[in-house]
Design a protein around this motif. Structure first.
Motif, PDB file in Angstrom:
ATOM      1  N   ALA A  55     -21.142   4.101  -7.480  1.00 40.36           N
ATOM      2  CA  ALA A  55     -19.914   3.819  -6.259  1.00 40.36           C
ATOM      3  C   ALA A  55     -20.334   4.060  -5.198  1.00 40.36           C
ATOM      4  N   ILE A  56     -19.593   3.997  -3.799  1.00 46.50           N
ATOM      5  CA  ILE A  56     -20.037   4.811  -2.835  1.00 46.50           C
ATOM      6  C   ILE A  56     -18.986   5.833  -2.536  1.00 46.50           C
ATOM      7  N   MET A  57     -18.710   7.096  -2.643  1.00 40.85           N
ATOM      8  CA  MET A  57     -17.884   7.857  -2.055  1.00 40.85           C
ATOM      9  C   MET A  57     -17.463   7.997  -0.530  1.00 40.85           C
ATOM     10  N   LEU A  58     -16.089   7.772  -0.456  1.00 43.31           N
ATOM     11  CA  LEU A  58     -15.469   8.464   0.895  1.00 43.31           C
ATOM     12  C   LEU A  58     -15.233   9.439   0.908  1.00 43.31           C
ATOM     13  N   PRO A  59     -14.636  10.224   2.145  1.00 47.08           N
ATOM     14  CA  PRO A  59     -14.266  10.735   2.173  1.00 47.08           C
ATOM     15  C   PRO A  59     -12.316  11.299   2.403  1.00 47.08           C
ATOM     16  N   THR A  60     -12.045  10.342   2.880  1.00 48.39           N
ATOM     17  CA  THR A  60     -10.695   9.682   3.346  1.00 48.39           C
ATOM     18  C   THR A  60      -9.606   9.068   2.815  1.00 48.39           C
ATOM     19  N   ILE A  61      -8.151   8.555   2.733  1.00 48.24           N
ATOM     20  CA  ILE A  61      -8.265   7.798   2.089  1.00 48.24           C
ATOM     21  C   ILE A  61      -7.774   5.809   3.336  1.00 48.24           C
ATOM     22  N   GLU A  62      -8.228   6.847   4.743  1.00 46.10           N
ATOM     23  CA  GLU A  62      -7.805   5.954   5.450  1.00 46.10           C
ATOM     24  C   GLU A  62      -9.238   4.953   5.749  1.00 46.10           C
ATOM     25  N   ALA A  63     -10.427   5.837   5.152  1.00 46.69           N
ATOM     26  CA  ALA A  63     -11.503   5.242   5.199  1.00 46.69           C
ATOM     27  C   ALA A  63     -11.552   3.873   4.219  1.00 46.69           C
ATOM     28  N   VAL A  64     -10.902   4.193   2.716  1.00 46.96           N
ATOM     29  CA  VAL A  64     -11.132   3.788   1.787  1.00 46.96           C
ATOM     30  C   VAL A  64     -10.065   2.190   2.029  1.00 46.96           C
ATOM     31  N   TYR A  65      -9.007   2.286   2.414  1.00 47.37           N
ATOM     32  CA  TYR A  65      -8.114   1.462   2.992  1.00 47.37           C
ATOM     33  C   TYR A  65      -9.059   0.142   3.693  1.00 47.37           C
ATOM     34  N   ASN A  66      -9.120   1.282   5.485  1.00 48.82           N
ATOM     35  CA  ASN A  66     -10.137   0.619   6.902  1.00 48.82           C
ATOM     36  C   ASN A  66     -11.662  -1.056   5.700  1.00 48.82           C
ATOM     37  N   ILE A  67     -11.632   0.094   4.757  1.00 49.66           N
ATOM     38  CA  ILE A  67     -13.085  -1.183   4.567  1.00 49.66           C
ATOM     39  C   ILE A  67     -12.961  -2.003   3.287  1.00 49.66           C
ATOM     40  N   ALA A  68     -11.894  -2.156   3.007  1.00 52.28           N
ATOM     41  CA  ALA A  68     -12.017  -2.645   1.373  1.00 52.28           C
ATOM     42  C   ALA A  68     -11.063  -4.004   1.434  1.00 52.28           C
ATOM     43  N   GLU A  69     -11.388  -4.854   1.135  1.00 57.12           N
ATOM     44  CA  GLU A  69     -10.805  -5.952   0.931  1.00 57.12           C
ATOM     45  C   GLU A  69      -9.887  -6.142  -0.019  1.00 57.12           C
ATOM     46  N   MET A  70     -10.365  -5.527  -0.920  1.00 56.23           N
ATOM     47  CA  MET A  70      -9.377  -5.736  -2.536  1.00 56.23           C
ATOM     48  C   MET A  70      -8.772  -3.926  -2.696  1.00 56.23           C
ATOM     49  N   ILE A  71      -7.751  -3.479  -2.683  1.00 54.34           N
ATOM     50  CA  ILE A  71      -7.986  -1.543  -2.909  1.00 54.34           C
ATOM     51  C   ILE A  71      -6.782  -1.944  -4.458  1.00 54.34           C
ATOM     52  N   MET A  72      -7.519  -0.827  -4.962  1.00 47.77           N
ATOM     53  CA  MET A  72      -6.724  -1.145  -6.593  1.00 47.77           C
ATOM     54  C   MET A  72      -6.487  -0.304  -6.193  1.00 47.77           C
ATOM     55  N   LYS A  73      -4.672   0.538  -7.132  1.00 44.29           N
ATOM     56  CA  LYS A  73      -4.323   1.741  -6.732  1.00 44.29           C
ATOM     57  C   LYS A  73      -3.569   1.572  -7.988  1.00 44.29           C
ATOM     58  N   VAL A  74      -3.153   2.495  -8.256  1.00 43.29           N
ATOM     59  CA  VAL A  74      -2.010   3.059  -9.855  1.00 43.29           C
ATOM     60  C   VAL A  74      -0.421   2.402  -9.191  1.00 43.29           C
ATOM     61  N   LYS A  75       0.031   3.486  -8.367  1.00 42.96           N
ATOM     62  CA  LYS A  75       1.374   3.704  -8.128  1.00 42.96           C
ATOM     63  C   LYS A  75       1.636   2.690  -6.942  1.00 42.96           C
ATOM     64  N   GLU A  76       2.535   2.316  -6.255  1.00 45.55           N
ATOM     65  CA  GLU A  76       2.648   1.735  -5.792  1.00 45.55           C
ATOM     66  C   GLU A  76       2.609   2.491  -3.943  1.00 45.55           C
ATOM     67  N   PRO A  77       1.773   1.795  -2.864  1.00 47.84           N
ATOM     68  CA  PRO A  77       2.109   2.338  -1.719  1.00 47.84           C
ATOM     69  C   PRO A  77       3.589   3.254  -1.780  1.00 47.84           C
ATOM     70  N   ILE A  78       3.323   4.083  -0.869  1.00 44.58           N
ATOM     71  CA  ILE A  78       4.205   5.806  -0.330  1.00 44.58           C
ATOM     72  C   ILE A  78       4.707   4.995   1.013  1.00 44.58           C
ATOM     73  N   ALA A  79       5.409   5.877   1.728  1.00 44.79           N
ATOM     74  CA  ALA A  79       5.820   4.954   3.225  1.00 44.79           C
ATOM     75  C   ALA A  79       4.425   5.680   4.244  1.00 44.79           C
ATOM     76  N   SER A  80       3.313   6.947   3.494  1.00 43.87           N
ATOM     77  CA  SER A  80       2.222   7.360   4.473  1.00 43.87           C
ATOM     78  C   SER A  80       1.297   6.050   4.186  1.00 43.87           C
ATOM     79  N   GLU A  81       1.549   5.191   3.269  1.00 46.34           N
ATOM     80  CA  GLU A  81       0.379   4.740   3.241  1.00 46.34           C
ATOM     81  C   GLU A  81       0.484   3.073   3.683  1.00 46.34           C
ATOM     82  N   TYR A  82       1.559   3.039   4.637  1.00 48.54           N
ATOM     83  CA  TYR A  82       2.338   1.637   4.863  1.00 48.54           C
ATOM     84  C   TYR A  82       0.794   0.836   5.990  1.00 48.54           C
ATOM     85  N   ASP A  83       1.090   2.058   7.243  1.00 51.63           N
ATOM     86  CA  ASP A  83       0.654   1.899   8.010  1.00 51.63           C
ATOM     87  C   ASP A  83      -1.019   1.645   8.194  1.00 51.63           C
ATOM     88  N   LEU A  84      -1.537   1.787   6.675  1.00 54.45           N
ATOM     89  CA  LEU A  84      -2.898   1.745   6.520  1.00 54.45           C
ATOM     90  C   LEU A  84      -3.929   0.281   6.039  1.00 54.45           C
TER      91      LEU A  84
END
Length: 376
Positions: A55-84
């Motif tokens: 894996a390639i480690m990224l320092p922030t949640i913003e960086a992960v959302y910005n680069i990924a075609e598929m996001i794998m999560k456990v729980k639904e996005p919360i409000a602070s994630e919507y804009d990402l």
């Protein structure tokens, strides 16, 4: 495909959507995996393990959302994630849309592809990505219920299994599915007197055959529920309608029939709850009291046992994640009817009936989004 695994930021959510073993499998198929720093820490997986797996480690949640075609999560996005979230980005996670119009509207506005774990469904009607967490939540419901029956926690002061010469607690379980079955096993194993209610006579026959002698079955209807809640010490709500809001089997006015210190555990709270007075709580503040009745309504119960939960969940999700990554979401959903049923929101359209019905919104036939040209 480029896959991103952000750290979960919901209150006290310690699970992670992908283990180092999952990274290894995705890498073997030629995919690139980005993981947010410390994403696996709560489940006992260190960054070094992810790095060793490729894996390639990224320092922030913003960086992960910005680069990924598929996001794998456990729980639904919360409000602070919507804009990402980006247009056409595939999100593969639990959503439980029917319990949150705010989340539904946010995902419609973002134009994301939302494939929900909880509505991936096999031809036999089983829910392979919900089962492992239902197993954990069902067992935890009794574990937590037994704890909150203690007097210092405002319960009735009853030991679930009793002792020689003293009767055990009475436990009522509403729903005989995976959650209810696991809850019954735990409660029975602790020595409680257990009653499972369900609307399916065939299911009750099955449960009657497999359960120990201290478990009895009863047809679920309003009259029987009203009679049973008068004498039960712990009541577990375990009703699920896939992708739709749970029905209220216990209403506000029924609380007056219960004894003070009765404990309610509503496992269905993330789908709106089957107990009217239940509203989502967190592991930080798990309970509240109405009319002397203790309500335990944590919406992510398995998050309290993240090591067990993460392994159980990723064992189930990884084969589907591989299909999505290898083929792209449209082809994977064409080829696999399980995944097709997991699609809830696509490109600003609701494609799952339970979600549309919950908010009286238009429903688009899922087949139409699978026949369009591949999205960029």
């Amino acid at each position: 495909m480029v896959i991103g695994v952000p750290k979960e930021i919901k209150n006290n959510e310690n699970r992670v959507a992908l283990t180092p073993a999952g990274v290894t499998e995705l890498r073997k198929h030629g995919h690139t995996v980005y993981v947010q720093v410390n994403a696996g820490e709560g489940s006992g997986f260190e960054d070094e393990e992810y790095i060793a797996a490729g894996a390639i480690m990224l320092p922030t949640i913003e960086a992960v959302y910005n680069i990924a075609e598929m996001i794998m999560k456990v729980k639904e996005p919360i409000a602070s994630e919507y804009d990402l979230i980006k247009q056409d980005q595939l999100l593969f996670t639990y959503f439980h849309f029917a319990s949150s119009e705010e989340l539904t509207q946010a995902m419609l506005a973002k134009g994301a592809v939302c494939l929900a774990y909880e509505t991936v469904e096999r031809p036999d009607r089983s829910l392979p990505l919900l089962v492992p967490m239902s197993e954990v939540a069902g067992r935890m419901a009794v574990q937590e219920g037994a704890k909150y029956l203690e007097k210092p926690l405002k319960g009735r002061g009853i030991l679930l299994g009793g002792v020689p010469g003293v009767k055990p607690a009475n436990v009522l379980i509403l729903g005989g599915g995976i959650v209810g079955t696991q809850a019954a096993k735990m409660a029975a194993g602790l020595g409680a007197h257990v009653t499972i209610m369900d609307v399916s006579l065939a299911r009750l026959r099955y449960l009657s055959d497999i359960m120990p002698p201290n478990v009895q079955t009863m047809m679920s209807n309003e009259y029987n529920i009203r009679e049973m809640i008068k004498v039960c010490d712990l009541i577990v709500g375990a009703v699920l309608i896939p992708g739709a809001k749970a029905p209220h089997l216990i209403t506000r006015e029924m609380l007056k029939l219960m004894r003070a210190g009765t404990v309610l555990v509503d496992v269905a709270v993330d789908q709106g709850g089957c107990i009217e007075t239940c509203s989502p709580t967190t592991h930080e503040n798990p309970t509240f009291i109405i009319d002397g009745v203790v309500h335990y309504c944590v919406a992510n119960m398995p998050g309290a046992v993240p090591y067990t939960s993460t392994l159980a969940l990723t064992n189930a999700t990884l084969p589907y994640a591989l299909q999505l990554a290898n083929k792209g979401w449209q082809q994977a959903c064409r080829d696999n009817s399980d995944l097709k049923l997991g699609l809830n929101v696509v490109d600003g359209k609701i494609v799952y009936k339970g979600v549309a019905d919950a908010f009286n919104l238009p429903l688009t036939d899922v087949s139409t989004v699978l026949t369009e040209e591949e999205m960029a």
